[in-house]
Design a protein around this motif. Structure first.
Motif, PDB file in Angstrom:
ATOM      1  N   LYS A  97       0.818  -1.205   0.000  1.00  0.00           N
ATOM      2  CA  LYS A  97       0.000   0.000   0.000  1.00  0.00           C
ATOM      3  C   LYS A  97       0.855   1.259   0.000  1.00  0.00           C
ATOM      4  O   LYS A  97       0.463   2.276  -0.558  1.00  0.00           O
ATOM      5  CB  LYS A  97      -0.909   0.022   1.239  1.00  0.00           C
ATOM      6  CG  LYS A  97      -1.972  -1.040   1.265  1.00  0.00           C
ATOM      7  CD  LYS A  97      -2.746  -0.896   2.564  1.00  0.00           C
ATOM      8  CE  LYS A  97      -3.684  -2.064   2.776  1.00  0.00           C
ATOM      9  NZ  LYS A  97      -4.378  -1.967   4.064  1.00  0.00           N
ATOM     10  N   ASP A 146      -5.863  -5.198  -0.231  1.00  0.00           N
ATOM     11  CA  ASP A 146      -6.640  -5.230   1.014  1.00  0.00           C
ATOM     12  C   ASP A 146      -8.036  -5.766   0.729  1.00  0.00           C
ATOM     13  O   ASP A 146      -8.936  -5.024   0.341  1.00  0.00           O
ATOM     14  CB  ASP A 146      -6.722  -3.830   1.625  1.00  0.00           C
ATOM     15  CG  ASP A 146      -7.369  -3.838   3.002  1.00  0.00           C
ATOM     16  OD1 ASP A 146      -7.836  -4.909   3.453  1.00  0.00           O
ATOM     17  OD2 ASP A 146      -7.411  -2.770   3.639  1.00  0.00           O
ATOM     18  N   GLN A 175     -10.156  -6.628   2.771  1.00  0.00           N
ATOM     19  CA  GLN A 175     -11.111  -6.173   3.780  1.00  0.00           C
ATOM     20  C   GLN A 175     -11.746  -4.835   3.393  1.00  0.00           C
ATOM     21  O   GLN A 175     -12.802  -4.467   3.909  1.00  0.00           O
ATOM     22  CB  GLN A 175     -10.417  -6.033   5.140  1.00  0.00           C
ATOM     23  CG  GLN A 175      -9.760  -7.316   5.635  1.00  0.00           C
ATOM     24  CD  GLN A 175     -10.746  -8.469   5.747  1.00  0.00           C
ATOM     25  OE1 GLN A 175     -11.835  -8.310   6.293  1.00  0.00           O
ATOM     26  NE2 GLN A 175     -10.363  -9.628   5.212  1.00  0.00           N
ATOM     27  N   ASN A 176     -11.105  -4.100   2.519  1.00  0.00           N
ATOM     28  CA  ASN A 176     -11.592  -2.779   2.131  1.00  0.00           C
ATOM     29  C   ASN A 176     -12.294  -2.876   0.782  1.00  0.00           C
ATOM     30  O   ASN A 176     -11.789  -2.444  -0.240  1.00  0.00           O
ATOM     31  CB  ASN A 176     -10.444  -1.772   2.075  1.00  0.00           C
ATOM     32  CG  ASN A 176     -10.924  -0.351   1.875  1.00  0.00           C
ATOM     33  OD1 ASN A 176     -12.122  -0.069   1.887  1.00  0.00           O
ATOM     34  ND2 ASN A 176      -9.984   0.546   1.682  1.00  0.00           N
ATOM     35  N   GLU A 177     -13.489  -3.432   0.783  1.00  0.00           N
ATOM     36  CA  GLU A 177     -14.213  -3.675  -0.450  1.00  0.00           C
ATOM     37  C   GLU A 177     -14.823  -2.386  -0.996  1.00  0.00           C
ATOM     38  O   GLU A 177     -15.077  -1.430  -0.269  1.00  0.00           O
ATOM     39  CB  GLU A 177     -15.313  -4.714  -0.220  1.00  0.00           C
ATOM     40  CG  GLU A 177     -14.792  -6.084   0.145  1.00  0.00           C
ATOM     41  CD  GLU A 177     -15.903  -7.096   0.315  1.00  0.00           C
ATOM     42  OE1 GLU A 177     -17.090  -6.667   0.395  1.00  0.00           O
ATOM     43  OE2 GLU A 177     -15.615  -8.303   0.365  1.00  0.00           O
ATOM     44  N   ASP A 224     -17.373   0.270  -2.130  1.00  0.00           N
ATOM     45  CA  ASP A 224     -18.670   0.683  -1.591  1.00  0.00           C
ATOM     46  C   ASP A 224     -19.202   1.799  -2.477  1.00  0.00           C
ATOM     47  O   ASP A 224     -18.682   2.917  -2.466  1.00  0.00           O
ATOM     48  CB  ASP A 224     -18.512   1.172  -0.151  1.00  0.00           C
ATOM     49  CG  ASP A 224     -19.848   1.542   0.502  1.00  0.00           C
ATOM     50  OD1 ASP A 224     -20.878   1.560  -0.203  1.00  0.00           O
ATOM     51  OD2 ASP A 224     -19.847   1.803   1.712  1.00  0.00           O
ATOM     52  N   GLU A 229     -19.750   5.450  -1.470  1.00  0.00           N
ATOM     53  CA  GLU A 229     -18.632   6.379  -1.326  1.00  0.00           C
ATOM     54  C   GLU A 229     -18.497   7.325  -2.517  1.00  0.00           C
ATOM     55  O   GLU A 229     -17.886   8.390  -2.411  1.00  0.00           O
ATOM     56  CB  GLU A 229     -17.322   5.607  -1.146  1.00  0.00           C
ATOM     57  CG  GLU A 229     -17.227   4.801   0.137  1.00  0.00           C
ATOM     58  CD  GLU A 229     -16.958   5.679   1.343  1.00  0.00           C
ATOM     59  OE1 GLU A 229     -16.432   6.796   1.159  1.00  0.00           O
ATOM     60  OE2 GLU A 229     -17.282   5.256   2.464  1.00  0.00           O
ATOM     61  N   ASP A 241     -10.838  -2.758  -6.153  1.00  0.00           N
ATOM     62  CA  ASP A 241     -10.330  -3.935  -5.445  1.00  0.00           C
ATOM     63  C   ASP A 241      -8.924  -4.316  -5.916  1.00  0.00           C
ATOM     64  O   ASP A 241      -8.062  -4.652  -5.095  1.00  0.00           O
ATOM     65  CB  ASP A 241     -11.274  -5.123  -5.642  1.00  0.00           C
ATOM     66  CG  ASP A 241     -12.629  -4.918  -4.965  1.00  0.00           C
ATOM     67  OD1 ASP A 241     -12.732  -4.039  -4.087  1.00  0.00           O
ATOM     68  OD2 ASP A 241     -13.578  -5.633  -5.336  1.00  0.00           O
ATOM     69  N   THR A 252      -7.070  -0.400  -3.786  1.00  0.00           N
ATOM     70  CA  THR A 252      -6.727  -0.808  -2.419  1.00  0.00           C
ATOM     71  C   THR A 252      -5.230  -0.734  -2.158  1.00  0.00           C
ATOM     72  O   THR A 252      -4.805  -0.815  -0.998  1.00  0.00           O
ATOM     73  CB  THR A 252      -7.219  -2.236  -2.128  1.00  0.00           C
ATOM     74  OG1 THR A 252      -6.672  -3.144  -3.098  1.00  0.00           O
ATOM     75  CG2 THR A 252      -8.738  -2.319  -2.154  1.00  0.00           C
ATOM     76  N   GLU A 303      -4.145   3.173  -0.506  1.00  0.00           N
ATOM     77  CA  GLU A 303      -4.858   3.709   0.652  1.00  0.00           C
ATOM     78  C   GLU A 303      -4.014   4.667   1.486  1.00  0.00           C
ATOM     79  O   GLU A 303      -4.562   5.539   2.167  1.00  0.00           O
ATOM     80  CB  GLU A 303      -5.355   2.561   1.534  1.00  0.00           C
ATOM     81  CG  GLU A 303      -6.464   1.754   0.883  1.00  0.00           C
ATOM     82  CD  GLU A 303      -6.839   0.552   1.714  1.00  0.00           C
ATOM     83  OE1 GLU A 303      -7.750   0.686   2.540  1.00  0.00           O
ATOM     84  OE2 GLU A 303      -6.207  -0.503   1.541  1.00  0.00           O
ATOM     85  N   ASP A 357      -7.990   7.641  -0.403  1.00  0.00           N
ATOM     86  CA  ASP A 357      -9.089   6.788   0.021  1.00  0.00           C
ATOM     87  C   ASP A 357      -9.983   6.530  -1.192  1.00  0.00           C
ATOM     88  O   ASP A 357      -9.703   6.971  -2.307  1.00  0.00           O
ATOM     89  CB  ASP A 357      -9.865   7.414   1.181  1.00  0.00           C
ATOM     90  CG  ASP A 357     -10.485   8.761   0.834  1.00  0.00           C
ATOM     91  OD1 ASP A 357     -10.706   9.051  -0.363  1.00  0.00           O
ATOM     92  OD2 ASP A 357     -10.748   9.548   1.766  1.00  0.00           O
ATOM     93  N   GLN A 358     -11.070   5.810  -0.989  1.00  0.00           N
ATOM     94  CA  GLN A 358     -11.880   5.355  -2.114  1.00  0.00           C
ATOM     95  C   GLN A 358     -12.435   6.529  -2.938  1.00  0.00           C
ATOM     96  O   GLN A 358     -12.335   6.541  -4.173  1.00  0.00           O
ATOM     97  CB  GLN A 358     -13.020   4.478  -1.600  1.00  0.00           C
ATOM     98  CG  GLN A 358     -13.698   3.677  -2.686  1.00  0.00           C
ATOM     99  CD  GLN A 358     -14.574   2.574  -2.136  1.00  0.00           C
ATOM    100  OE1 GLN A 358     -15.622   2.278  -2.696  1.00  0.00           O
ATOM    101  NE2 GLN A 358     -14.171   1.946  -1.042  1.00  0.00           N
TER     102      GLN A 358
END
Length: 222
Positions: free
Chosen positions: A19, A73, A75-77, A79, A82, A113, A117, A120, A124-125
């Motif tokens: 990252k 990552d 875990q950071n799907e 969204d 956002e 994804d 990711t 980050e 951010d997204q």
């Protein structure tokens, strides 16, 4: 148990490193006429046929040695909430052409994804997608080519003339990617421009993707 704990920490460290330590971005734009003019063909999004302009493929972090991080990552799907404020703009400039027909969310989720990711520590997204849109608007590729007499008219143009036209407009030499139509003709498919790690400005490319274009390539209509 202790060995597993150490292994888990090592994996987390590798993810964190991926990252944090990428060196630059590729902003990749694609020509829809080339995407659709293959044996695979394409499907227009639910919003209808896109405008005949270059569209965004993605903003991809890379290393200076030519490799790149991906899927950093799980875990950071993605969204979609956002980027609700960006969705209409993304439908215009970052449309999906994959089949079956979609609204773009699956395409954007894949880009986040796999590539987003890994950014980050920088973006951010929401910032990731906004940065790509802002960069896209700074580089009007179709206008740059048309100003040099290069039109999407199914004719063939030299790779050097395409690169020069973009460099004179954007200020930096691009990388080009080509594919083949159903008859085997090479056509201009994608344009790569390099971006600094902050995702804010274009830079000279530390390296280019694998070259797949001959000296003369077709610029298909759309």
């Amino acid at each position: 148990m202790k060995a597993l704990f150490v292994l888990s920490l090592s994996l987390l460290a590798l993810v964190a490193s991926a990252k944090d330590n990428f060196d630059f971005f590729y902003l990749v734009q694609q020509w829809p006429g080339s995407y659709c003019d293959t044996k695979r063909a394409c499907c227009y999004p639910v919003t209808g046929k896109p405008d005949p302009i270059f569209t965004i493929h993605g903003l991809w972090p890379n290393y200076n040695d030519g490799t790149y991080p991906s899927n950093c990552d799980q875990q950071n799907e993605f969204d979609g909430r956002e980027i609700e404020d960006l969705q209409r703009t993304m439908e215009e400039y970052w449309p999906t052409l994959a089949c079956p027909t979609g609204n773009g969310l699956k395409f954007w989720a894949h880009e986040w994804d796999k590539h987003g990711t890994c950014t980050e520590s920088t973006l951010d997204q929401h910032s990731y997608f906004l940065s790509a849109l802002n960069l896209y608007k700074k580089a009007n590729l179709l206008t740059a080519l048309q100003d040099a007499g290069i039109e999407p008219d199914d004719r063939f143009y030299s790779v050097d003339s395409i690169k020069l036209a973009i460099k004179e407009s954007v200020g930096f030499t691009p990388g080009l990617e080509c594919n083949k139509d159903g008859s085997g003709n090479q056509q201009l498919s994608e344009v790569y421009l390099c971006v600094d790690k902050s995702g804010q400005k274009f830079i000279n490319c530390p390296n280019f993707p694998r070259i797949s274009c001959r000296k003369q390539v077709q610029f298909p209509s759309f």
